[in-house]
Design an enzyme around this catalytic site. Structure first.
Site, PDB file in Angstrom:
ATOM      1  N   PRO A 269       0.781  -1.203  -0.082  1.00  0.00           N
ATOM      2  CA  PRO A 269       0.089   0.059  -0.093  1.00  0.00           C
ATOM      3  C   PRO A 269       1.035   1.368  -0.043  1.00  0.00           C
ATOM      4  O   PRO A 269       1.540   1.572   0.940  1.00  0.00           O
ATOM      5  CB  PRO A 269      -0.843   0.047   1.324  1.00  0.00           C
ATOM      6  N   ASP A 445       6.080   2.057   2.164  1.00  0.00           N
ATOM      7  CA  ASP A 445       5.056   1.016   2.260  1.00  0.00           C
ATOM      8  C   ASP A 445       4.442   1.302   3.627  1.00  0.00           C
ATOM      9  O   ASP A 445       4.696   1.160   4.704  1.00  0.00           O
ATOM     10  CB  ASP A 445       5.741  -0.332   2.226  1.00  0.00           C
ATOM     11  N   HIS A 446       3.022   1.536   3.667  1.00  0.00           N
ATOM     12  CA  HIS A 446       2.213   1.704   4.638  1.00  0.00           C
ATOM     13  C   HIS A 446       1.766   0.745   5.585  1.00  0.00           C
ATOM     14  O   HIS A 446       1.404   0.750   6.673  1.00  0.00           O
ATOM     15  CB  HIS A 446       0.986   2.610   4.186  1.00  0.00           C
ATOM     16  N   ARG A 447       2.441  -0.310   5.143  1.00  0.00           N
ATOM     17  CA  ARG A 447       2.217  -1.746   6.099  1.00  0.00           C
ATOM     18  C   ARG A 447       3.327  -1.524   7.183  1.00  0.00           C
ATOM     19  O   ARG A 447       2.870  -2.138   8.407  1.00  0.00           O
ATOM     20  CB  ARG A 447       2.506  -2.981   5.395  1.00  0.00           C
TER      21      ARG A 447
END
Length: 475
Positions: A269, A445-447
């Site tokens: 994401p 990467d929003h994880r």
């Protein structure tokens, strides 16, 4: 192994990267009849990562080049045959059948039977199975005699089961459909793979090989027919797009890059943040460093200081230097920085990286950056130089672009885009003045990188570029 097999050795396509399955032969440096020595480069191939020169591991005289330039070959497939004892006489090994062709002496049988007999396991790419030399004395009867065999006549063949009285053909014969062709098209595994890659249904292909086997040439002919049908204009003027379009196969580095970007875009994401910053002081420092004797002959440009600023930001925010391990459901934090630099080359976009960039001085970083760019432009970047990156910079400013939303390089957590530096009106010390300004964009990467961490990293990079003295105070 026979004496001939010992004398004629085959060099197989090696895995020159990390788990690569195929490579395209770009150029042969030898021809049949040429003498080669151990370690001599015989060809250049392009993998999904880079162009690589292949040295041969033994001495001899080139007997045969198995594939033409421009052919994509599976790893493990013999690509060149070498006579290691050319003074032994004129004896030569049986030539392997051309790609997709049938072995004339092999008994006609359904593909299922061939697989059970182990023929498929003996094939690597397009070469002949080593055991084929032992099977040559078995010559099949003409088809008319085979169809007229009775159980008693077929009995002398120990490997064939006695057929039932009703069928006129042995049980191993392929089942036919209404058109008289085998219900399952006959084709070797490489040919089936080729058809799958080209989107060709083997049921629609007319075979030209012995015993109705479909060859590679048959598949290519079918693909060309489909392509011609697609390009034929329907009720269009004769002056349509004919001769004004070009089609280039997607393969090698460009194909791998496209797949990697798709996987990254739809797996991680992405979040992208932007900041516009006054880099007037940084541009002045670049000019001064170009005159520094310690950096004489090295690549000194704004990208060098952007790279150094990012390394300082990572030192202050180390959690940005990580990767998401989907298989183990873990975040892997890395205590080293392999700094990737996106580079546009004639073969497509590649991202080689500077190993342990965080441990390098500014002159060392400048030297490594210059070598990286030069090697990439010459097409000499090795797969190892493109593996193991932890974070990347893409310099879109060289194309006059202000900003963008870069896609994260697979296996990393963030990528920084450096936009064009332009003279713009800017409020400086309470007055509007012309200043050199650029825009930075950080995708992450929003994880594993939340908004706070991503914002801190981007803000730190901007702060260093605005006041480059922080390279000293924050280091």
């Amino acid at each position: 192994m026979t004496a001939v097999e010992q004398r004629f050795r085959e060099f197989k396509m090696p895995d020159v990267g990390e788990g690569l399955t195929e490579a395209e032969i770009l150029k042969w440096f030898v021809a049949p009849g040429d003498t080669v020595t151990d370690g001599q480069v015989v060809c250049e191939v392009e993998t999904a990562k880079a162009a690589v020169e292949l040295p041969i591991p033994f001495d001899g005289v080139v007997h045969e080049l198995r594939f033409d330039e421009g052919t994509t070959v599976d790893v493990g497939t013999p690509i060149i045959s070498v006579d290691t004892d050319p003074g032994a006489g004129e004896a030569a090994p049986q030539a392997a059948p051309a790609a997709g062709e049938a072995v004339a002496e092999a008994p006609a049988a359904a593909p299922e039977s061939e697989e059970k007999e182990g023929r498929q396991a003996n094939l690597v790419g397009y070469g002949a199975a080593p055991a084929s030399t032992k099977r040559r004395p078995r010559k099949p009867l003409p088809s008319a005699q085979r169809s007229a065999l009775t159980p008693s006549a077929a009995a002398p063949a120990p490997q064939a089961p006695a057929p039932a009285p009703a069928p006129a053909r042995p049980e191993a014969a392929p089942e036919l459909n209404g058109s008289g062709r085998p219900a399952r098209p006959l084709a070797k595994p490489p040919v089936r793979k080729l058809a799958k890659d080209l989107g060709i249904d083997l049921e629609t292909v007319t075979p030209s090989g012995a015993d109705g086997i479909i060859t590679r040439e048959d598949v290519h002919a079918a693909a060309e027919a489909v392509q011609a049908a697609r390009e034929t204009p329907v009720a269009a003027p004769a002056t349509a797009a004919q001769g004004r379009e070009r089609r280039v196969p997607v393969k090698g580095v460009r194909k791998a890059t496209a797949q990697a970007m798709v996987n990254s875009a739809f797996t991680a994401p992405h979040v992208t943040e932007f900041v516009t910053v006054d880099v007037t002081r940084t541009m002045k420092l670049v000019s001064e460093l170009k005159q520094d004797p310690e950096l004489a002959g090295l690549r000194v440009n704004p990208l060098l200081l952007v790279a150094k600023a990012l390394l300082v930001a990572i030192r202050r925010n180390p959690d940005i230097n990580a990767t998401w391990d989907e298989g183990n459901q873990e975040i892997v934090y890395k205590d080293y920085v392999n700094l990737g630099i996106a580079a546009a080359t004639p073969r497509g976009l590649i991202v080689p990286n500077i190993k342990d960039a965080d441990a390098k001085t500014l002159p060392e970083l400048a030297s490594a950056l210059g070598e990286l760019v030069g090697t990439a432009r010459e097409g000499r970047t090795s797969p190892a130089e493109m593996s193991g990156g932890t974070i990347t910079i893409t310099n879109v400013g060289v194309f006059g672009i202000d900003a963008g939303t870069p896609i994260i390089n697979p296996g990393e957590s963030a990528i920084l885009a450096f936009g064009a530096v332009k003279l713009q009106p800017w409020v400086h010390k309470g007055e509007v003045k012309p200043r050199q300004v650029t825009t930075l964009a950080l995708s992450f990467d929003h994880r594993l990188v939340d908004g706070e961490l991503g914002s801190k990293v981007l803000a730190d990079v901007a702060a260093v570029l605005e006041r480059p003295k922080r390279l000293i105070t924050w280091a």
